[in-house]
Design a protein around this motif. Structure first.
Motif, PDB file in Angstrom:
ATOM      1  N   UNK A  37       0.852  -1.189   0.000  1.00 58.44           N
ATOM      2  CA  UNK A  37       0.000   0.000   0.000  1.00 58.44           C
ATOM      3  C   UNK A  37       0.885   1.234   0.000  1.00 58.44           C
ATOM      4  N   UNK A  38       0.648   2.130  -0.958  1.00 58.21           N
ATOM      5  CA  UNK A  38       1.445   3.338  -1.065  1.00 58.21           C
ATOM      6  C   UNK A  38       0.825   4.517  -0.336  1.00 58.21           C
ATOM      7  N   UNK A  39       1.441   5.670  -0.502  1.00 57.52           N
ATOM      8  CA  UNK A  39       0.967   6.911   0.123  1.00 57.52           C
ATOM      9  C   UNK A  39       0.389   7.806  -0.965  1.00 57.52           C
ATOM     10  N   UNK A  40      -0.908   8.113  -0.917  1.00 63.51           N
ATOM     11  CA  UNK A  40      -1.497   8.938  -1.975  1.00 63.51           C
ATOM     12  C   UNK A  40      -1.067  10.393  -1.896  1.00 63.51           C
ATOM     13  N   UNK A  41      -1.129  11.062  -3.030  1.00 65.06           N
ATOM     14  CA  UNK A  41      -0.890  12.509  -3.055  1.00 65.06           C
ATOM     15  C   UNK A  41      -2.089  13.251  -2.496  1.00 65.06           C
ATOM     16  N   UNK A  42      -3.292  12.682  -2.704  1.00 64.11           N
ATOM     17  CA  UNK A  42      -4.520  13.324  -2.235  1.00 64.11           C
ATOM     18  C   UNK A  42      -5.629  12.287  -2.195  1.00 64.11           C
ATOM     19  N   UNK A  43      -6.613  12.573  -1.356  1.00 68.70           N
ATOM     20  CA  UNK A  43      -7.827  11.761  -1.298  1.00 68.70           C
ATOM     21  C   UNK A  43      -9.003  12.664  -1.645  1.00 68.70           C
ATOM     22  N   UNK A  44      -9.801  12.232  -2.595  1.00 68.47           N
ATOM     23  CA  UNK A  44     -11.002  12.969  -2.986  1.00 68.47           C
ATOM     24  C   UNK A  44     -12.203  12.288  -2.347  1.00 68.47           C
ATOM     25  N   UNK A  45     -12.922  13.020  -1.512  1.00 71.47           N
ATOM     26  CA  UNK A  45     -14.149  12.510  -0.893  1.00 71.47           C
ATOM     27  C   UNK A  45     -15.326  12.975  -1.745  1.00 71.47           C
ATOM     28  N   UNK A  46     -15.595  12.219  -2.804  1.00 69.38           N
ATOM     29  CA  UNK A  46     -16.612  12.625  -3.781  1.00 69.38           C
ATOM     30  C   UNK A  46     -18.001  12.600  -3.157  1.00 69.38           C
ATOM     31  N   UNK A  47     -18.756  13.656  -3.394  1.00 65.72           N
ATOM     32  CA  UNK A  47     -20.155  13.715  -2.962  1.00 65.72           C
ATOM     33  C   UNK A  47     -21.122  13.504  -4.123  1.00 65.72           C
ATOM     34  N   UNK A  48     -20.616  13.639  -5.338  1.00 65.37           N
ATOM     35  CA  UNK A  48     -21.466  13.529  -6.535  1.00 65.37           C
ATOM     36  C   UNK A  48     -20.601  13.105  -7.717  1.00 65.37           C
ATOM     37  N   UNK A  49     -21.271  12.696  -8.780  1.00 63.22           N
ATOM     38  CA  UNK A  49     -20.567  12.221  -9.971  1.00 63.22           C
ATOM     39  C   UNK A  49     -19.633  13.286 -10.516  1.00 63.22           C
ATOM     40  N   UNK A  50     -20.039  14.548 -10.464  1.00 63.30           N
ATOM     41  CA  UNK A  50     -19.205  15.629 -11.002  1.00 63.30           C
ATOM     42  C   UNK A  50     -17.849  15.694 -10.290  1.00 63.30           C
ATOM     43  N   UNK A  51     -17.812  15.377  -9.016  1.00 62.27           N
ATOM     44  CA  UNK A  51     -16.538  15.372  -8.284  1.00 62.27           C
ATOM     45  C   UNK A  51     -15.622  14.259  -8.811  1.00 62.27           C
ATOM     46  N   UNK A  52     -16.210  13.113  -9.088  1.00 58.03           N
ATOM     47  CA  UNK A  52     -15.420  11.999  -9.630  1.00 58.03           C
ATOM     48  C   UNK A  52     -14.869  12.376 -11.000  1.00 58.03           C
TER      49      UNK A  52
END
Length: 458
Positions: A37-52
């Motif tokens: 398991x690596x270390x991510x640069x960022x985590x996106x906590x998507x609330x909607x499809x547009x965020x993804x």
């Protein structure tokens, strides 16, 4: 890394982006052991499809890998982060959007827990059959990603059998809509089934339309106790041969029974070498006849005792014990959970061979699984601080997969390939199928940015 993070800041609301190392730590891995398991640069906590979409496009712009995640309850390392990747978590997309009682479907976001969705449709007199043992803490998106099964598979099938349509964000950020909401429909290639089980390597599921069934009758449940695991396996074969239509048929060995007793403070019979749990939801006289048939076949095949649950609550306790089995075994030490599925006619052979592996290697293996469809979860338990024990555990894990293939089975019935079984996949499917897998991956993800290194190595 700083460039992609800056772009994410520009295209996402502040609450949807996590870059703090301490907060990102829990997003690095799922429940599989011994998977990098690596270390991510960022985590996106998507609330909607547009965020993804925004996150995928930003990652593609800078050639940064994307790792989609659900509840991180998986057991193959498929959700494990890579160094410098963008993790896209779907856990905040947790709304049930629509329930249609007449057309018998539910539209849901991927972050909804299986148990939450099942209870919501039950209030409408409907039934969503796929029910992994982890249903209280696994998400629908994760179930779709690995094509999960569960306790009811013996009668009702697996996740893919209930997927009518999907909304999927592709590697370039475009939205693909597959399937339809009608009962029948065969227009074009079946892209829905292609996406289900692809473990986030072909697209990110952001919405699913799932078929439902009418609610079943109150089930009747029984347990049968055996003096050996092989005897239980032989009884399973005869139960299947009889044609009785059970809604559930599960097995737990002595190691598992004792672990559950300690974990849940239950009083399951620890003297038995194995216990079968059978259930029929046929209702009325038909359900009673099903359970009577199973009890008769078990007694004819060396069952020590057969006990029918007095009421639904007692039956629920038996199912609770089975659902808690993997968590209970976790309490005994570090675990490596196999997910081998074999032809049901070879179950007794598989159980016997697995028990021999445990004896030969002097390692603890809890044998449990979905006996009705041949999907077994032998769980190797060991002390990870002991290098020699860890080595023997890995040998046992691999030998169990090898036994499964030799008996005409598969290395994974419902947990997926992820990182854990990637090398074994090549052995099972062969070079031609592996080449087809790679061609499909290249067609949908030419930059190899969606969950790279999982399932198939490009």
């Amino acid at each position: 890394m700083s460039e992609v993070v800056e772009r994410l800041r520009q295209v996402l609301p502040p609450e949807a982006l996590v870059t703090d190392p301490d907060r990102m730590e829990s997003f690095r891995y799922d429940r599989a052991m011994f998977c990098p398991a690596g270390v991510p640069a960022a985590v996106v906590l998507a609330r909607e499809t547009a965020h993804v979409q925004a996150a995928v496009r930003a990652a593609a712009e800078f050639g940064v890998p994307v790792v989609p995640q659900g509840a991180r309850s998986g057991l193959s390392g498929a959700a494990n982060a890579l160094d410098g990747c963008v993790v896209i978590s779907l856990e905040k997309m947790d709304k049930i959007l629509e329930i249609q009682p007449v057309d018998r479907y539910v539209v849901t976001q991927p972050g909804v827990f299986n148990a939450v969705l099942s209870r919501a449709v039950a209030e409408q007199g409907l039934f969503y059959p796929p029910d992994p043992s982890s249903w209280e803490f696994c998400s629908i998106g994760g179930n779709l990603s690995t094509n999960s099964g569960g306790l009811c598979c013996v009668k009702y099938g697996v996740t893919t059998d209930y997927v009518l349509a999907l909304e999927v964000v592709l590697a370039n950020g475009e939205i693909l809509r597959t399937g339809r909401r009608t009962v029948k429909g065969v227009a074009g290639y079946d892209l829905t089934k292609l996406i289900v089980g692809s473990e986030g390597t072909l697209g990110i599921i952001t919405e699913a339309t799932l078929a439902l069934r009418p609610a079943t009758a109150k089930p009747r449940t029984m347990a049968a106790l055996f003096g050996s695991g092989v005897a239980a396996g032989e009884a399973i074969v005869e139960i299947i041969r009889s044609g009785v239509s059970l809604s559930l048929l599960e097995i737990m060995d002595r190691t598992t029974i004792r672990a559950v007793n300690a974990y849940k403070r239950m009083d399951l019979p620890e003297d038995a070498a194995a216990m079968l749990i059978a259930q029929s939801d046929a209702g009325g006289a038909a359900g009673a006849a099903d359970i009577a048939t199973v009890a008769k076949l078990c007694r004819e095949n060396a069952a020590i005792e057969c006990i029918e649950a007095d009421d639904e609550a007692e039956g629920d306790l038996l199912l609770e014990a089975r659902r808690a089995a993997l968590l209970a075994l976790d309490e005994l030490g570090t675990t490596m959970i196999d997910d081998v599925c074999v032809p049901r006619s070879r179950l007794a052979d598989f159980i016997g061979a697995t028990e021999k592996v445990a004896r030969d290697l002097d390692i603890t293996v809890g044998v449990l699984g979905h006996a009705g469809d041949g999907n077994m979860h032998p769980t190797v338990v060991f002390d990870a601080t002991d290098p020699e024990q860890a080595r023997r555990a890995q040998v046992a894990f691999d030998k169990i997969m090898e036994i499964g293939l030799e008996l005409g089975g598969t290395i994974t019935g419902e947990h997926g390939v992820g990182v854990l079984k990637r090398d074994w996949l090549a052995q099972e499917i062969g070079p031609v199928a592996l080449s087809v897998h790679r061609s499909i991956k290249a067609a949908l993800d030419p930059q190899n940015l969606l969950n790279p290194g999982k399932v198939v190595v490009s």
